[in-house]
Design an enzyme around this catalytic site. Sequence first.
Site, mmCIF file in Angstrom:
data_model
loop_
_atom_site.group_PDB
_atom_site.id
_atom_site.type_symbol
_atom_site.label_atom_id
_atom_site.label_comp_id
_atom_site.label_asym_id
_atom_site.label_seq_id
_atom_site.Cartn_x
_atom_site.Cartn_y
_atom_site.Cartn_z
ATOM 1 N N SER A 1 0.822 -1.213 0.000
ATOM 2 C CA SER A 1 0.000 0.000 0.000
ATOM 3 C C SER A 1 0.852 1.257 0.000
ATOM 4 O O SER A 1 1.942 1.287 0.589
ATOM 5 C CB SER A 1 -0.860 -0.020 1.264
ATOM 6 O OG SER A 1 -1.468 1.229 1.442
ATOM 7 N N TYR B 1 -2.073 0.432 9.879
ATOM 8 C CA TYR B 1 -2.274 -0.269 8.607
ATOM 9 C C TYR B 1 -1.011 -0.200 7.750
ATOM 10 O O TYR B 1 -0.513 -1.217 7.255
ATOM 11 C CB TYR B 1 -3.461 0.351 7.865
ATOM 12 C CG TYR B 1 -3.582 -0.131 6.453
ATOM 13 C CD1 TYR B 1 -4.024 -1.418 6.176
ATOM 14 C CD2 TYR B 1 -3.231 0.691 5.376
ATOM 15 C CE1 TYR B 1 -4.107 -1.876 4.875
ATOM 16 C CE2 TYR B 1 -3.315 0.241 4.076
ATOM 17 C CZ TYR B 1 -3.756 -1.042 3.827
ATOM 18 O OH TYR B 1 -3.826 -1.496 2.539
ATOM 19 N N LYS C 1 1.744 -3.273 6.505
ATOM 20 C CA LYS C 1 2.102 -3.554 5.105
ATOM 21 C C LYS C 1 3.622 -3.489 4.936
ATOM 22 O O LYS C 1 4.223 -4.308 4.223
ATOM 23 C CB LYS C 1 1.402 -2.564 4.175
ATOM 24 C CG LYS C 1 -0.098 -2.807 4.046
ATOM 25 C CD LYS C 1 -0.374 -4.132 3.347
ATOM 26 C CE LYS C 1 -1.834 -4.479 3.254
ATOM 27 N NZ LYS C 1 -2.069 -5.774 2.612
#
Length: 340
Positions: free
Chosen positions: A122, A146, A150
Amino acid sequence: MSSSPLNILVTGGAGYIGSHTAHQLIDAGHRVTVVDTLYSGHLWAIPENAAFHQIDAGNREGMLEIMRANAFDAIIHFAGHIVVPESVEHPGKYYQNNVVASFNLIECAQKSGIGLFVFSSSAAVYGNPPSIPVNENAPLAPINPYGRTKLITEWTLQDIASGSSSNKPLRYVALRYFNVAGAQIEGHLGQSTPEATHLIKVACEAACQKRSGVEIFGTDYDTPDGTCIRDYIHVEDLAAAHLKALDYLGAGEPSTIINCGYGHGYSVRQVLDTVQKINGTNFPIQESKRRAGDPAQLIADNQKIHDLLQWKPRYDSLEVICETALNWERNGNQSVSLTR
Ligand code: UFG
């Protein structure tokens, strides 16, 4: 198709991006096995010609068994949680599902001698980039859990691939997605997340009167209209990038990390204006305070995906993205059958 058919394991293949990719893989003549917990995926989204196992991609025993029973050439790993604000509120959920499960899967792949791996990373790994557009060598400084989950999986892949001692060393492509949106042009697939938080999905729900309106999270950012800017990429173009990444790895090329975006961005206000214009009616818009974990601007430098993968986007248009998303919200989203 451009290369010989492969036998491919797709984790999260019942989900939004995973299902669009699984359909493109089948259409290109590949063999596909989907694994998915159906936590946020749907049975109807899995292609009819794909095999399916309802299992967590991080379940070592179960995944080793599936890998033993199938001579997979490659894994495309989509399964994971994807909502930035939820990751701020429930970080443990993200570390478990995005870090621990991915690590287990990568180890199982190694043990099973599966040499090719495509990973859904991402743009969130960049955090607030010092300059825009952001290229793959920019500092990695995620500002939310998040993005950190990743990045940890990118590092896991990098370390395991370079330390690979098996006779079939792992090679991978990590694709750093920018803001994925839109739906299949034919209207059979789209995003069906309950309690959606993504801007275009939320705006389409408001346009279809499934919610009362849209909040703009922050109007005081250092951008021309004060709202955040993102690089929105159509889900079909993103899915196609995965097939290109497989071609690349199949040709024996080395592991790499590649941005997936169009290289230009739109503000929250521009997105809302576009959805309202296509819909033909306005919905209530409320200006609210900033949401935690949001960078002001994220736009891809996409030179590398053009050069290395010869990726040619087909739907680089905010109108097409919003139109297909709106069409899905109006028609497809309610009419899909619940069985395969
Ligand atoms: N936004 C609103 N109102 C809403 C929803 C979103 O104003 O109701 C704003 C957000 O504050 C943000 C922008 O719209 O400024 C885009 O937000 P999204 O929630 O649609 O997407 P994010 O940019 O937070 O995150 C998405 C993916 C991540 C990916 C990131 C990369 O969810 O996986 O894009 O740019 F990392």
